[in-house]
Design a protein around this motif. Structure first.
Motif, PDB file in Angstrom:
ATOM      1  N   THR A 162       0.813  -1.223   0.000  1.00  0.00           N
ATOM      2  CA  THR A 162       0.000   0.000   0.000  1.00  0.00           C
ATOM      3  C   THR A 162       0.843   1.269   0.000  1.00  0.00           C
ATOM      4  OG1 THR A 162      -0.126  -0.082   2.420  1.00  0.00           O
ATOM      5  CG2 THR A 162      -1.903  -1.131   1.184  1.00  0.00           C
ATOM      6  N   ARG A 166       3.235   0.237  -4.287  1.00  0.00           N
ATOM      7  CA  ARG A 166       1.872   0.287  -4.844  1.00  0.00           C
ATOM      8  C   ARG A 166       1.905   0.697  -6.314  1.00  0.00           C
ATOM      9  NH1 ARG A 166      -3.608   2.279  -2.068  1.00  0.00           N
ATOM     10  NH2 ARG A 166      -4.951   2.321  -3.910  1.00  0.00           N
ATOM     11  N   SER A 168      -1.345   0.201  -8.234  1.00  0.00           N
ATOM     12  CA  SER A 168      -2.740   0.444  -8.607  1.00  0.00           C
ATOM     13  C   SER A 168      -3.128   1.888  -8.315  1.00  0.00           C
ATOM     14  CB  SER A 168      -3.663  -0.514  -7.850  1.00  0.00           C
ATOM     15  OG  SER A 168      -3.470  -0.399  -6.453  1.00  0.00           O
ATOM     16  N   GLY A 171      -7.789   4.530  -4.575  1.00  0.00           N
ATOM     17  CA  GLY A 171      -9.207   4.216  -4.511  1.00  0.00           C
ATOM     18  C   GLY A 171      -9.588   2.905  -5.158  1.00  0.00           C
ATOM     19  N   ALA A 172      -8.630   2.203  -5.757  1.00  0.00           N
ATOM     20  CA  ALA A 172      -8.918   0.915  -6.393  1.00  0.00           C
ATOM     21  C   ALA A 172      -9.313  -0.111  -5.330  1.00  0.00           C
ATOM     22  CB  ALA A 172      -7.708   0.426  -7.180  1.00  0.00           C
ATOM     23  N   SER A 173     -10.283  -0.960  -5.667  1.00  0.00           N
ATOM     24  CA  SER A 173     -10.751  -1.969  -4.703  1.00  0.00           C
ATOM     25  C   SER A 173      -9.716  -3.058  -4.481  1.00  0.00           C
ATOM     26  CB  SER A 173     -12.066  -2.585  -5.192  1.00  0.00           C
ATOM     27  OG  SER A 173     -11.894  -3.188  -6.471  1.00  0.00           O
ATOM     28  N   ILE A 174      -8.914  -3.331  -5.486  1.00  0.00           N
ATOM     29  CA  ILE A 174      -7.855  -4.337  -5.373  1.00  0.00           C
ATOM     30  C   ILE A 174      -6.515  -3.625  -5.514  1.00  0.00           C
ATOM     31  CG2 ILE A 174      -6.855  -6.425  -6.354  1.00  0.00           C
ATOM     32  CD1 ILE A 174      -9.589  -7.146  -7.432  1.00  0.00           C
ATOM     33  N   VAL A 175      -5.723  -3.670  -4.469  1.00  0.00           N
ATOM     34  CA  VAL A 175      -4.423  -2.995  -4.465  1.00  0.00           C
ATOM     35  C   VAL A 175      -3.361  -3.975  -4.955  1.00  0.00           C
ATOM     36  CG1 VAL A 175      -2.721  -1.769  -3.077  1.00  0.00           C
ATOM     37  CG2 VAL A 175      -5.159  -1.582  -2.534  1.00  0.00           C
ATOM     38  N   THR A 281      -3.702  -7.707  -3.129  1.00  0.00           N
ATOM     39  CA  THR A 281      -4.459  -8.120  -1.951  1.00  0.00           C
ATOM     40  C   THR A 281      -5.167  -9.455  -2.161  1.00  0.00           C
ATOM     41  OG1 THR A 281      -6.270  -6.716  -2.758  1.00  0.00           O
ATOM     42  CG2 THR A 281      -4.820  -5.787  -1.089  1.00  0.00           C
ATOM     43  N   GLN A 282      -5.346  -9.870  -3.404  1.00  0.00           N
ATOM     44  CA  GLN A 282      -6.003 -11.157  -3.675  1.00  0.00           C
ATOM     45  C   GLN A 282      -5.016 -12.247  -4.049  1.00  0.00           C
ATOM     46  OE1 GLN A 282      -9.108 -10.373  -6.616  1.00  0.00           O
ATOM     47  NE2 GLN A 282     -10.579  -9.938  -4.991  1.00  0.00           N
TER      48      GLN A 282
END
Length: 404
Positions: A162, A166, A168, A171-175, A281-282
């Motif tokens: 993060t 980082r 992305s 505000g992106a849902s997946i960082v 994050t996924q």
């Protein structure tokens, strides 16, 4: 004949564990209102068309590669009598750092991939080395220190993801980190299917499969055919006895943790270099903890670990078809958990049987803790007093099948 007998004893525990686990899992499924036979049919259904069947096989193999590497990382430490429960944090730290480095440079293909691999192995080795240093200098149990370092690694990886690494948009849902350039991607093995006359699947078969095979061979040779491997197993059984024969027990602990960590650093690379090309994050988690179960089921033998990895990969792949068939995917978790429990019990039963036979003179030797393929003792996962071996414990009873 003694070789066949020892091999049979080695295979007895894991085979018995799988059978018991399936029986218990079937009973649990029946108790919660799930037809065990229908669930088994759904799990083994790879599709109707050749393309669907090949794709299902690719999914299993792709999942098995990181699981196999996780099992190897844990097994190397087990052979020394160390419980490297920190594999999870080691591979997560290695993957996020390797992703950041890989995305920040531009090199020719082979050099770019090699750099990412070296960075991942080095980062994980350093993280695991902390555990070894704490054990030999301060007497800190590797179980406690590696668990604590897992939390630190996850927090640090989150900070890097993060913050500095980082890629992305805000505000992106997946960082995620920045994407690795194509020169850092690992080639797939899909060309093999065309050469064999099989349907070309839409998914890419990870080329990292070849790296995993090479690592497995190297680990097998290192542990079973070298002086270092003998010293490693001897130190795991009795640090004081190994020291008396000229082995530096403290150095062996640190070296073993470095090797275990370096292998752990490879766990996240199949997904990173073969599919995702970034860390986010996924990104796949939990592989380090599954590696413990896989190493136990495979009895610390690379071949056994490979079979166990394919079994767990098959079970993981089955979770989606089960959900489609309106069967709870928790069935997979039940089977995996039952297998782990059954493995521990079956290993202990096999160890006691082998010891009784050896004491009565009806057996040449109890099976080796690691794989049962030879009469020389191997160190398995530590238990109780075993945790102090590196600090000078004189002996222990090995929960996986040998006693000092």
């Amino acid at each position: 004949m003694s070789v066949l007998r020892r091999t049979g004893q080695a295979l007895l525990a894991p085979l018995l564990a799988v059978v018991i686990a399936l029986v218990i899992s079937g009973a649990v499924m029946a108790a919660i209102g799930v037809d065990p036979l229908r669930a088994l049919s759904v799990m083994t259904d790879f599709g109707e068309t050749p393309s669907q069947q090949v794709t299902a096989i690719v999914v299993v193999l792709n999942r098995a590669v990181p699981l196999f590497l996780a099992g190897l990382a844990v097994a190397v430490a087990f052979r020394m009598g160390l419980f490297n429960i920190g594999v999870e944090g080691q591979y997560r730290m290695a993957t996020v750092v390797a992703a950041g480095v890989g995305a920040s440079v531009s090199l020719p293909g082979p050099l770019h991939v090699l750099l990412i691999i070296v960075v991942a192995m080095g980062m994980a080795a350093i993280w695991a080395g902390i555990v070894g240093v704490l054990k030999v200098t301060r007497g800190v149990s590797e179980v406690i220190s590696s668990i604590m370092l897992n939390f630190i690694a996850l927090g640090l990886a989150s900070f890097l993801l993060t913050g500095p690494l980082r890629g992305s948009e805000p505000g992106a849902s997946i960082v995620t980190t920045k994407e690795i350039p194509e020169s850092g991607w690992f080639p797939s093995l899909n060309g093999v299917f065309g050469a064999l006359g099989l349907a070309d699947p839409p998914r890419q078969l990870y080329g990292f499969l070849l790296v995993a095979v090479v690592v497995g061979v190297v680990v097998a040779v290192l542990l079973k055919r070298t002086r270092f491997g003998f010293d490693l197993r001897a130190t795991g059984l009795s640090a004081s006895a190994a020291s008396a024969s000229g082995v530096d027990a403290k150095r062996m602990v640190i070296t073993t943790m470095l090797i275990s960590g370096a292998i752990a650093g490879l766990i996240g690379l199949p997904d990173l270099l073969g599919a995702d090309h970034n860390y986010g994050t996924q990104f796949t988690s939990g592989l380090g903890f599954l590696g413990i179960a896989i190493a136990l089921l495979g009895r610390n033998n690379p071949i056994g670990i490979a079979v166990a990895a394919v079994l767990f990969a098959f079970l993981d792949r089955a979770s989606v078809p089960l959900q489609i068939a309106n069967i709870p995917s928790s069935v997979v978790t039940i089977i995996q958990g039952t297998i782990v429990l059954a493995v521990v019990i079956a290993n202990e039963v096999a160890r006691r049987i082998a010891r009784r036979q050896a004491e009565s003179g009806t057996a040449v030797a109890p099976p080796a803790a690691g794989d049962g393929s030879s009469g020389e003792p191997d160190a398995g996962p530590p238990s109780g007093p075993a945790l102090s071996n590196a600090s000078g414990a004189t002996g222990r009873t090995d929960p996986m099948g040998s006693a000092s």
